[in-house]
Design an enzyme around this catalytic site. Structure first.
Site, PDB file in Angstrom:
ATOM      1  CE1 TYR A   1      -3.267  -2.205   5.569  1.00 45.32           C
ATOM      2  CE2 TYR A   1      -2.581   0.098   5.485  1.00 45.32           C
ATOM      3  CZ  TYR A   1      -2.998  -1.057   4.850  1.00 45.32           C
ATOM      4  OH  TYR A   1      -3.130  -1.055   3.480  1.00 45.32           O
TER       5      TYR A   1
ATOM      6  CB  SER B   1      -0.880  -0.013   1.255  1.00 42.50           C
ATOM      7  OG  SER B   1      -1.458   1.254   1.482  1.00 42.50           O
TER       8      SER B   1
END
Length: 281
Positions: A149, A136
């Site tokens: 995360y 990401s």
């Protein structure tokens, strides 16, 4: 008309029951690949021609081994592994239970590591293979509540880069895709987790509401899962793959800014949160 030039090629895609993994399974199948799509909710995996849906829990070592053994028994080869399974365990660093922290790493990082270890001997034997790791822009940029995360995505990227240096000599490449904001249910799930991880009367409640407002406003969510599936396919099939793939120039720019100009990035993001805080009031 379906392109069948790659009909003998085999791709494994994890997290294929929704979002980018779901669309990627359809994209590869439409181009003639044999797709082995894995997810815990196997009933939600697409049923298009060329897709074999299998139950897979990347946090369970027995499940990982059984999955790869099934694929190799059926095909004898694995051309591409797309490590896509992941989610956001959002919440304040101070309050997220350690069991949830471990679950975040087991899902987003250790699952990819184990599956890769299982497919590498096969890829070395066939002198070709590609590991496509779905990170990401959050592996470089960050926001409040997403500490663990972001940590998993940063770990995935560094691991992938090192892996690439080790396996390139065998005809194998390890590539990273860094999606930006994508129109999906990812944000809502992340914020549901943030609410669950809050302690009673938590001092972080206002921050959670501000971040929720930012994400519900589709901050940076211009791409669709189908758009990213095309990027996955490009990363998997490029003859001379790049170490990083992005969907848009804006995604690439945000990563560059966060890495090369961290003060500027912090200033920008604080301004966004401040504006969202005003709207919430």
């Amino acid at each position: 008309m379906k392109n069948t030039e790659n009909r003998e090629k085999v791709v494994i895609i994890t997290g294929a029951s929704n979002g980018m993994g779901y669309e990627a399974a359809k994209t590869f199948a439409q181009r003639g690949w044999q797709v082995y799509a894995g997810a815990r909710r196997v009933e939600k995996i697409p049923t298009d021609d060329g897709i074999i849906a299998l139950k897979l829990d990347v946090t369970d070592s027995k499940s990982n081994h059984a999955f790869i053994q099934h694929v190799t028994a059926q095909t004898g080869r694995i051309d591409v592994l797309v490590n896509n399974a992941g989610y956001g365990e959002y919440g304040p660093v101070e309050e997220i239970p350690m069991e949830n922290v471990r679950k975040q790493f087991e899902t987003n990082f250790f699952g990819a590591v184990e599956l890769t270890q299982l497919v590498l001997p096969i890829m070395r034997q066939q002198a070709f293979g590609r590991i496509v790791n779905i990170s990401s822009i959050g592996g470089d940029v960050y926001m409040p509540l997403g500490a663990f995360y972001h940590a998993t995505k940063a770990a995935l990227q560094q691991w992938s880069d090192v892996l690439d240096t080790e396996v390139k000599a065998f005809g194998i490449r390890s590539i990273v895709v860094q999606p930006g904001g994508t129109a999906s249910n990812w944000s809502s799930i992340a914020m549901e987790n943030a609410e669950k991880n809050l302690h009673p009367n938590s001092p972080y409640q206002p921050l959670v509401q501000t971040v929720r407002a930012a994400l519900s406003g589709n901050f940076g969510s211009s791409a669709t899962s189908a758009d990213l599936a095309q990027v996955f396919y490009k990363a998997a099939t490029a003859q001379k793959p790049k170490p990083r793939y992005y969907n848009t120039f804006t995604d690439r720019l945000m990563v560059h800014t966060a890495r090369a100009h961290p003060k500027l990035y912090i200033k920008f993001f604080n301004a966004v949160l401040k504006q969202m805080g005003k709207r919430r009031k």
